[in-house]
Design a protein around this motif. Structure first.
Motif, PDB file in Angstrom:
ATOM      1  N   ASN A 469       0.809  -1.223   0.000  1.00 53.33           N
ATOM      2  CA  ASN A 469       0.000   0.000   0.000  1.00 53.33           C
ATOM      3  C   ASN A 469       0.842   1.273   0.000  1.00 53.33           C
ATOM      4  N   GLN A 470       2.022   1.183  -0.612  1.00 54.28           N
ATOM      5  CA  GLN A 470       2.869   2.351  -0.791  1.00 54.28           C
ATOM      6  C   GLN A 470       3.136   2.537  -2.283  1.00 54.28           C
ATOM      7  N   SER A 471       3.388   3.770  -2.687  1.00 52.18           N
ATOM      8  CA  SER A 471       3.711   4.049  -4.086  1.00 52.18           C
ATOM      9  C   SER A 471       5.168   3.702  -4.364  1.00 52.18           C
ATOM     10  N   ILE A 472       5.427   3.232  -5.571  1.00 48.21           N
ATOM     11  CA  ILE A 472       6.794   2.886  -5.971  1.00 48.21           C
ATOM     12  C   ILE A 472       7.531   4.174  -6.327  1.00 48.21           C
ATOM     13  N   ALA A 473       8.560   4.480  -5.552  1.00 50.60           N
ATOM     14  CA  ALA A 473       9.305   5.730  -5.735  1.00 50.60           C
ATOM     15  C   ALA A 473      10.298   5.599  -6.879  1.00 50.60           C
ATOM     16  N   VAL A 474      10.746   6.744  -7.374  1.00 48.41           N
ATOM     17  CA  VAL A 474      11.662   6.743  -8.518  1.00 48.41           C
ATOM     18  C   VAL A 474      12.987   6.094  -8.164  1.00 48.41           C
ATOM     19  N   ASP A 475      13.464   6.250  -6.913  1.00 46.59           N
ATOM     20  CA  ASP A 475      14.749   5.647  -6.560  1.00 46.59           C
ATOM     21  C   ASP A 475      14.638   4.135  -6.355  1.00 46.59           C
ATOM     22  N   SER A 476      13.409   3.594  -6.264  1.00 45.29           N
ATOM     23  CA  SER A 476      13.245   2.145  -6.230  1.00 45.29           C
ATOM     24  C   SER A 476      13.472   1.544  -7.610  1.00 45.29           C
ATOM     25  N   LEU A 477      13.229   2.340  -8.638  1.00 49.65           N
ATOM     26  CA  LEU A 477      13.432   1.870 -10.006  1.00 49.65           C
ATOM     27  C   LEU A 477      14.821   2.219 -10.503  1.00 49.65           C
ATOM     28  N   PHE A 478      15.255   3.434 -10.209  1.00 44.91           N
ATOM     29  CA  PHE A 478      16.565   3.911 -10.679  1.00 44.91           C
ATOM     30  C   PHE A 478      17.380   4.342  -9.463  1.00 44.91           C
ATOM     31  N   PRO A 479      18.004   3.388  -8.776  1.00 45.34           N
ATOM     32  CA  PRO A 479      18.682   3.722  -7.514  1.00 45.34           C
ATOM     33  C   PRO A 479      19.903   4.615  -7.687  1.00 45.34           C
ATOM     34  N   ASN A 480      20.494   4.622  -8.851  1.00 49.23           N
ATOM     35  CA  ASN A 480      21.704   5.422  -9.053  1.00 49.23           C
ATOM     36  C   ASN A 480      21.373   6.811  -9.589  1.00 49.23           C
ATOM     37  N   ASP A 481      21.116   6.895 -10.873  1.00 48.10           N
ATOM     38  CA  ASP A 481      20.810   8.192 -11.470  1.00 48.10           C
ATOM     39  C   ASP A 481      19.481   8.107 -12.202  1.00 48.10           C
TER      40      ASP A 481
END
Length: 567
Positions: A469-481
């Motif tokens: 029940n949390q949104s997938i954050a951008v750093d979860s997909l692209f942890p580096n840049d």
């Protein structure tokens, strides 16, 4: 005390029963004591029987009429004790058969009746003459191999059971409706019949509407799955460039020509190949896939064409290759450019002659296989450099199809993300809230060198990392840049903005310096959007950020005329 009746004895008079029948024609009512009755045509009942059999089948129709007769027998059993309260057990019992006759349903001729109310003993041997149900079957030409007097039988069972205070069961031991000389029933307590439980199931509630509703839900679900499957037959995508690719596949699917799928790694070439197979005449045959890059060069021929026992070290038994396994079906060869020169020559022979020889064997075997080849490299360049046979290239290149890269169909990215998240939520047993707005924007502006395969892998990473029940954050997909935002965009008040701070202004200056007016800019933007969307007005409107009716209206007006005073 046992009371017995034999056929030679006179039956009770009918006058006390006929006196209970009253016709009130002015009121539109017929009464039998306190029961309202109906006069209906026998032919109407025959039509009803035929339609129910056609609608429900024999067994369900039989159960319906048995239960209908059962309800009628219950009402008459109540009436019997009121009409003949001082008669013997047999006289009171006779009320039911005589009411049956009085109603015109059948002429009841008891042959023997033994009744002992105190001890619950009962035996009845009864002949039926002129059964209306036999007449129904004859008039509707309904052939039956089993007794047909269902409604009469249900009446007899319920009437006798109510009268005796225990379950009585009748069987129609002979019936004119199935070719016997006469209709005859035997009645006795249910426990004296071996198959009583089986027969009594006819009297259980049979709510066909519940079953129909369940079937309707199943059909609706199946139809929905079929619609989804049809929509996803070529994978997920609604963009014009992707639909154009699917349209090309539609045209070649029904034929026998070889197809060459071209495109970058991860664009979904195997999905397209499977879809082509399922739309072809070979859909009932096997679909066999082989990644040529995954097989060592010295084993590729054995994998494709089969091998005989002892052909080389380690070949301990004979086995068929992918071509034989795909007989009467489709063989998908991915990364075909990785085939060795010798394998290329053997493949060309199979394609031309539709026959092969296993490695280490001289026997020729016929095969009927359609080949779909795929590669992410340029085969024409490979031919020029000598890496790939020219004759094999021309044989495979009958119908080339380019599968677009994901960056060329960005409008499909949200659809693909939704599809993968649905699958992953079910697979991992956890539900996220999907991508955050920033994560979605990052996906839309990423170049996706790994295409759809990379997108799926990133979605899986996001689901694994993100809590329920949390949104997938951008750093979860692209942890580096994370991918950079577009260099030019809109500010909150609708003005052009850019990361450099100067690019948007440079564009504006160029427009002014060229003397281009606003109408011309609008016309060119609309035309560019139509060209990019393959003349799809709805998609062009989405690209322009406007509604379809608004774009259609502007297109209908045509190029804007120059306002008075402008030149």
């Amino acid at each position: 005390m046992m009371t017995t009746y034999k056929a030679s004895q006179p039956a009770p008079a009918l006058k006390d029963l006929t006196d209970q029948v009253r016709f009130h024609g002015t009121e539109g009512k017929i009464w039998l004591e306190e029961q309202r009755m109906l006069l209906v045509q026998v032919s109407m009942m025959a039509s009803c029987r035929r339609e129910l059999i056609e609608m429900l089948g024999i067994e369900r129709a039989k159960g319906f009429f048995l239960r209908l007769g059962y309800q009628s027998g219950l009402k008459d059993a109540e009436l019997a004790r009121k009409l003949r309260p001082h008669g013997s057990d047999v006289e009171m019992f006779f009320t039911g058969p005589q009411l049956h006759s009085l109603k015109g349903m059948v002429n009841v001729l008891p042959q023997e009746i033994d009744i002992d109310l105190d001890n619950g003993h009962f035996y009845a041997d009864i002949e039926w003459q002129d059964s209306f149900e036999v007449e129904n079957c004859a008039s509707e030409h309904l052939h039956s191999e089993q007794p047909v007097c269902w409604m009469l039988l249900g009446y007899a069972i319920s009437y006798s059971s109510f009268f005796l205070g225990r379950q009585i069961l009748y069987k129609e031991v002979s019936c004119r409706g199935c070719g016997d000389e006469k209709c005859r029933i035997i009645g006795k307590p249910a426990e004296q019949w071996d198959d009583a439980d089986t027969f009594m199931r006819y009297f259980q509630s049979d709510p066909i509407i519940d079953e129909l509703q369940v079937l309707q839900v199943q059909v609706a679900n199946m139809r929905q799955r079929l619609q989804q499957a049809a929509g996803q037959f070529y994978g997920i995508g609604e963009s014009a460039v992707y639909r154009k690719t699917c349209s090309l596949i539609d045209k070649v699917a029904a034929g026998k020509a070889s197809v060459l799928l071209l495109g970058e790694t991860g664009v979904g070439k195997e999905v397209i190949a499977r879809s082509l197979h399922l739309r072809s005449e070979r859909a009932g045959g096997p679909f066999v896939a082989l990644n040529c890059a995954a097989i060592p060069p010295d084993l590729i021929e054995a994998e494709l064409f089969g091998v005989e026992k002892g052909a080389y070290t380690g070949a301990q038994q004979s086995r068929m290759g992918r071509f034989e396994r795909a007989h009467n079906g489709t063989l998908f060869l991915d990364e075909i450019i990785e085939l060795t020169p010798r394998a290329q020559a053997s493949l060309l022979r199979v394609l031309q002659e539709q026959e092969l020889e296993r490695v280490g064997d001289s026997q020729t075997r016929r095969v009927n296989v359609r080949v779909i080849a795929a590669t992410h490299e340029n085969l024409e360049n490979a031919v020029k450099t000598g890496r790939f046979r020219a004759d094999l290239f021309y044989r495979l290149n009958v119908f080339p199809v380019n599968i677009p890269a994901l960056r060329d169909r960005r409008e499909d990215i949200p659809l693909l993300i939704e599809h993968f998240l649905d699958k992953l939520h079910e697979s991992y047993g956890k539900k996220t809230l999907g991508l955050s707005d920033r994560a979605l924007q990052a996906c839309l502006h990423y170049d996706w060198p790994g295409n759809i395969r990379e997108l799926e892998n990133l979605m899986e990473r996001g689901v694994i990392i993100t809590d329920v029940n949390q949104s997938i954050a951008v750093d979860s997909l692209f942890p580096n840049d994370p991918p950079p935002s577009p260099s030019v965009g809109l500010t909150s008040d609708g003005r052009l903005a850019s990361q450099t701070g100067k690019q948007a202004q440079a564009w504006i200056d160029q427009i002014f310096d060229a003397g281009i007016n606003l109408a011309s800019v609008e016309d060119q933007l609309m035309q560019a959007a139509l060209d990019r969307s393959q003349q799809n007005v709805s998609e062009a409107a989405r690209l322009l950020g406007m509604t379809r009716p608004a774009l259609a209206y502007r297109l209908k007006k045509g190029p804007a005329e120059e306002a008075p005073g402008e030149h």
